[in-house]
Structure formats: C-alpha cells, structure tokens
Design an enzyme around this catalytic site. Structure first.
Site, short mmCIF file in Angstrom:
data_model
loop_
_atom_site.label_atom_id
_atom_site.label_comp_id
_atom_site.label_asym_id
_atom_site.label_seq_id
_atom_site.Cartn_x
_atom_site.Cartn_y
_atom_site.Cartn_z
N ARG A 46 -30.42 14.76 -88.99
CA ARG A 46 -31.01 13.65 -89.73
C ARG A 46 -32.47 13.88 -90.09
NH1 ARG A 46 -29.65 8.61 -90.32
NH2 ARG A 46 -27.66 7.82 -89.57
N LYS A 145 -20.47 18.28 -74.45
CA LYS A 145 -20.28 17.24 -73.46
C LYS A 145 -21.49 16.30 -73.45
CE LYS A 145 -23.34 18.30 -70.88
NZ LYS A 145 -24.33 18.11 -69.86
N HIS A 175 -20.75 24.47 -70.61
CA HIS A 175 -21.28 25.83 -70.52
C HIS A 175 -21.19 26.42 -69.10
CE1 HIS A 175 -25.01 23.99 -69.00
NE2 HIS A 175 -25.34 25.18 -68.58
N LYS A 179 -20.25 30.70 -67.55
CA LYS A 179 -21.03 31.52 -66.63
C LYS A 179 -20.14 32.56 -65.95
CE LYS A 179 -24.34 27.81 -65.51
NZ LYS A 179 -25.60 28.30 -66.07
N GLU A 213 -31.15 20.60 -58.79
CA GLU A 213 -32.04 21.15 -59.82
C GLU A 213 -33.47 20.78 -59.47
OE1 GLU A 213 -30.28 21.33 -64.06
OE2 GLU A 213 -29.87 19.30 -63.37
N ASP A 232 -23.80 13.39 -67.18
CA ASP A 232 -24.42 14.65 -67.60
C ASP A 232 -23.88 15.82 -66.78
OD1 ASP A 232 -26.26 16.32 -68.97
OD2 ASP A 232 -27.71 16.14 -67.34
N HIS A 237 -19.74 19.38 -65.56
CA HIS A 237 -19.94 20.67 -64.88
C HIS A 237 -19.37 20.71 -63.46
CE1 HIS A 237 -22.40 21.49 -68.27
NE2 HIS A 237 -23.54 20.99 -67.82
N LYS A 323 -31.80 15.70 -60.27
CA LYS A 323 -33.03 16.25 -60.86
C LYS A 323 -34.17 16.15 -59.84
CE LYS A 323 -31.50 16.67 -65.17
NZ LYS A 323 -31.11 18.03 -65.63
#
Ligand code: BG6
Length: 464
Positions: A46, A145, A175, A179, A213, A232, A237, A323
């Site tokens: 956009r 995703k 993804h 791996k 993470e 997420d 995952h 996180k």
C-alpha cells in the site's frame, strides 16, 4: 537451473519480513545459482510507491544488512530484476497489468509465485483481490503465518482461499520447518532405530519444547499488538515442532505422508487448558513505541500439552516461549524414564536427549557411564553430535532460502496443510476464549515465577 521462468510478487514488500528474510533469501539463492535463469520480482504494497530506484535501494540496503560478504555483481543482477507496483486489497489493477507484462516479457510457461507477507487481518481481503483480478490463476500462493487469528477466522480464510485456488497451490509457510535442525528431527527419528524404538510413553517421561527469545519487539508493535505470543509462536512454530517430535512414522516422506502423520498427532492433541497455561508480559512492554499503554497482549506463554494416543498417553509436553527472556535458544528435550530395575547405586539423574535447533544442529544425549576406578559405579556422561564438525564443507540453507526454493519446485513437503492449521486452532481456542491472567516478568528473566514450576522437575534451560 531446470526451473521455469518465474514472476515473483511480494506483498508487504516494504515490511519487516521482506527486508529481513525474503530479499536476503532471494539474494542467497541467486548467489548459489539456484534461481531460475529468467525471473522478475515485483514488490507490492500500500505504501507510497516511490520510484523503482528507491525500492531497489531499499532492497540493496536490506541485503547488505542481513547477509555477510555480499557479492556486488550478484546483488546488482538481482536488483535489476526488481520493481515496485502499488496495490491494495480493493484495487489490484496496476499490479495485474504489471504481472502480465512481466510474464509476457519472460516468454511462455511462466510460473507465477505470489508471496503474501501481510498481517492476518489483511490476508483474506488480499486473497479476494487475487481472485477478482485473476492474479491467483495458475499461481502458487505463499501464505505467511498466523493463518487467521482464531478457529473461526482461519476457517473463513481457508474458505476464501479455496474459492480462489486449490490446496495444491497453497504453501502455508512456517519458517521453523525450513530450519535444517528441525528437518533433522525426522532424520534422527526415522533413520535410526536407536531413537525410533525409544520414542514413546514406554521410554519417555516428558518432553520440553523451549524457545526463549532475548529479542523484544524489534519495531513490530503494530503486528504484535494484534497477534501476541500464542498466535505468533505457539499455534505455529512450537506446535509444528510438537508435530515433528510427536507424529508417527509417515507412510512416505512426501507432502501427503508427512501431513497425514502430523494431522493424526494433532487430532489427538488435547485442547490447551487455561488452568495449565501461564501468560506473561515483560515489564516495560506497555511503554514500547506503538504499544497500547494498557495492553493485555501476552509476550510469554508456557503451557502443558497432552497427546491422547497410543504412543503418548500420559506423557506431558511442556511448551514455552517469550520475548525479552534470559537466553535465545530453540531446544527440545526428551526426558527418559529411569530403568525399570535399578542395579546401580546412587541418586538417579536426568537421562535426556537434547536437540539444540541452532543453524548447525547439535544433538546430545545425557547418559550414565562407568566411572573409571576400582568401583563399578556410574556417573553422568554426554554423547554429542555437532553437525558443524561432521559436515564442515556443507553450507546449511537458511530457512526462508530453503522454503522459497521448495515453492519454486512446487514441493509442499515442508508446508502446512489446512487440516493441520484447523486442528491447531482447535487446540488453542480455549486460551483465546478464556485467556489466563497476564503475569508480569522482568526483562532478562525466565518469565513469570509461576511458569518455572509448570513441569515437574523444572525446565532444562535456565537451571544452572
Ligand atoms: C517469527 C516471529 O515468525 O519468528 C517472531 O514472528 C520470532 O516474533 C521469530 O522472533 C523467531 O524466528 P527465528 O528463526 O529467528 O528463531
């Protein structure tokens, strides 16, 4: 080299994923000589288009930032095939025209690849536009995703997808499956009897899938505020890792074999229990730029999962990710049962198989061996397999690079089928309906205190 000419359209081309992963991935494929001889890349989205030149400069910058030792000639050959055309979910006329012109310029039998790197709320309208403009015809659609935001919206998205394309045109990308270390789980399990026979409730007491993470938001507040950690990371995952660890042997190592094996494991996955799930939010999250000051979005999830089938009945699976935690790791731990009949004296200690899902996989087994000396006693020993040592000359493929290549070859083995997605949302839905209370945690910690006690015997990571 044997690939047909491609027109690759990247939706969300100015976004985080395109800059961080997709253009660097295309660059690496170009430098390995694995892209088709003829191709064009059209970025779309956009935002104010700027000129092709400006867009090309942004691609150059992204590649320079995320790839080491860039070969300028390879990069220029990639960049000169890149252009930008603006489009929106309402209006794809210019884009459709540009794609048709690019295809005409490349000759006949051109493969159309549409990469939808757009947030879940934008996905369905964009897919509708692809149908109306005819862009979806004969195309392969790569769908990022999370696939929808819950069971109902994912079913709606799936319905719209299926009115526009058939399942064999859809590549739902996760993804983590790209791996090397995750694919290695299949190799370990199904190419080695040693592991194959000791991979069920008779041998294994519990499993941990732990992906802490250290990263915070990385400027992705808008995406994260609408998504949160469960959608997420867990529904995608970590659940896919669960599928790789828990499924039965696939009948064949092809897309339908692997999907079938994962689907039957996910069909036995008990819906997640809010009472056995901990949600956390790191202190300071609400002060991050772009975050609602009263946000109740979870940045941490730890939960207990159960697979009620013959192989796993009674074995808890613990999933954890978040996180701003103390360490960045991707790990799977299988904790074995103690021998039925203990003939050695001394305290039992964990007998574990550890999978470190780093770029070069590291697999280690904690065993007991005879301690040297006059007594017949045992002590902990470790058996370690480090792929960087065993394959010093083989370059591992980066996940997106690998998966982009698979899409171009039309191979769906490492992509998710709509049946898997449906079953995984079904498992997550109780947490969406009745989210557990959010508990604060300090950045750099291992999450809320309550999560530390979730697995009996504690988490492997974070224990000194
Ligand atoms: C992405 C998530 O899919 O995966 C991010 O959106 C997360 O929030 C990332 O940080 C982790 O991937 P990797 O490959 O860097 O471990």
């Amino acid at each position: 080299p044997d690939l047909p000419p491609h027109v690759i359209v990247i939706f969300g081309a100015r976004g985080d994923l395109a800059g961080r992963k997709l253009f660097p991935g295309l660059y690496r494929l170009a430098s390995a000589g694995w892209l088709p001889a003829e191709y064009a890349v059209i970025g779309t989205g956009r935002r104010a288009p700027g000129s092709d030149d400006e867009f090309r400069s942004s691609v150059r910058r992204a590649v320079a930032e995320f790839v080491h030792d860039v070969d300028e000639d390879v990069l220029e050959r990639l960049v000169e095939r890149v252009s930008f055309v603006s489009s929106s979910a309402e209006d794809g006329t210019d884009l459709a025209l540009a794609v048709r012109e690019a295809e005409a310029a490349l000759g006949s039998d051109v493969q159309r690849l549409l990469y939808l790197a757009v947030p879940p709320t934008a996905m369905q309208p964009v897919v509708g536009m692809l149908g109306r403009t005819g862009l979806a015809d004969r195309a392969r659609l790569v769908v990022e995703k999370p696939f929808g935001l819950d069971l109902a919206s994912s079913r709606e998205l799936d319905h719209v997808l299926k009115t526009v394309v058939s399942e064999d045109q859809v590549f739902r990308i996760d993804h983590f499956i790209g791996k090397e270390a995750v694919q290695n789980i299949l190799a370990l399990r199904f190419a080695n009897r040693l592991f194959e026979v000791a991979w069920d409730r008779h041998s294994i007491a519990s499993v941990q899938i732990d992906v802490p993470e250290t990263l915070g938001l990385e400027g992705r507040a808008a995406f994260y505020e609408g998504t949160g950690c469960l959608r997420d990371m867990i529904s995608t995952h970590l659940c896919q890792l669960l599928g790789f660890v828990a499924s039965d042997r696939p009948a064949e190592l092809d897309a339908s074999g692997l999907t079938g094996a994962k689907v039957s494991a996910f069909a036995s996955l008990r819906a997640f229990d809010p009472a056995r799930t901990i949600y956390g939010q790191y202190a300071g999250y609400r002060d991050e730029h772009g975050v609602d000051p009263s946000s109740s979005v979870e940045t941490f999830v730890a939960l207990e999962a159960w697979i009620d089938n013959e192989r796993w009945r009674g074995v808890p699976f613990y999933l954890r990710t978040g996180k701003s935690l103390a360490e960045g790791r991707r790990s799977v731990t299988l904790r074995y049962r103690q021998p039925d009949h203990e003939v050695f004296a001394g305290e039992p200690f964990p007998h574990e198989l550890l999978l470190e899902l780093t770029d070069d996989p590291v697999v280690s087994v904690k065993l007991r061996g005879k301690r040297p000396g006059p007594d017949l006693t045992v002590a902990p020993v470790t058996l370690t397999l480090d792929f960087a040592d065993d394959f010093p000359h083989d370059e591992p493929l980066e996940a997106y690079e690998r998966l982009l290549l698979d899409v171009m070859h039309g191979d769906q083995l490492l992509f998710s089928h709509s049946d898997e997605v449906d079953l995984l949302w079904r498992a997550c839905q109780p947490l969406l309906d009745h989210p557990p209370p959010i508990q604060p945690y300090a950045p750099g910690s291992w999450g809320p205190q309550a999560a530390l006690d979730l697995p009996a015997g504690g988490w492997r990571l974070g224990q000194s």
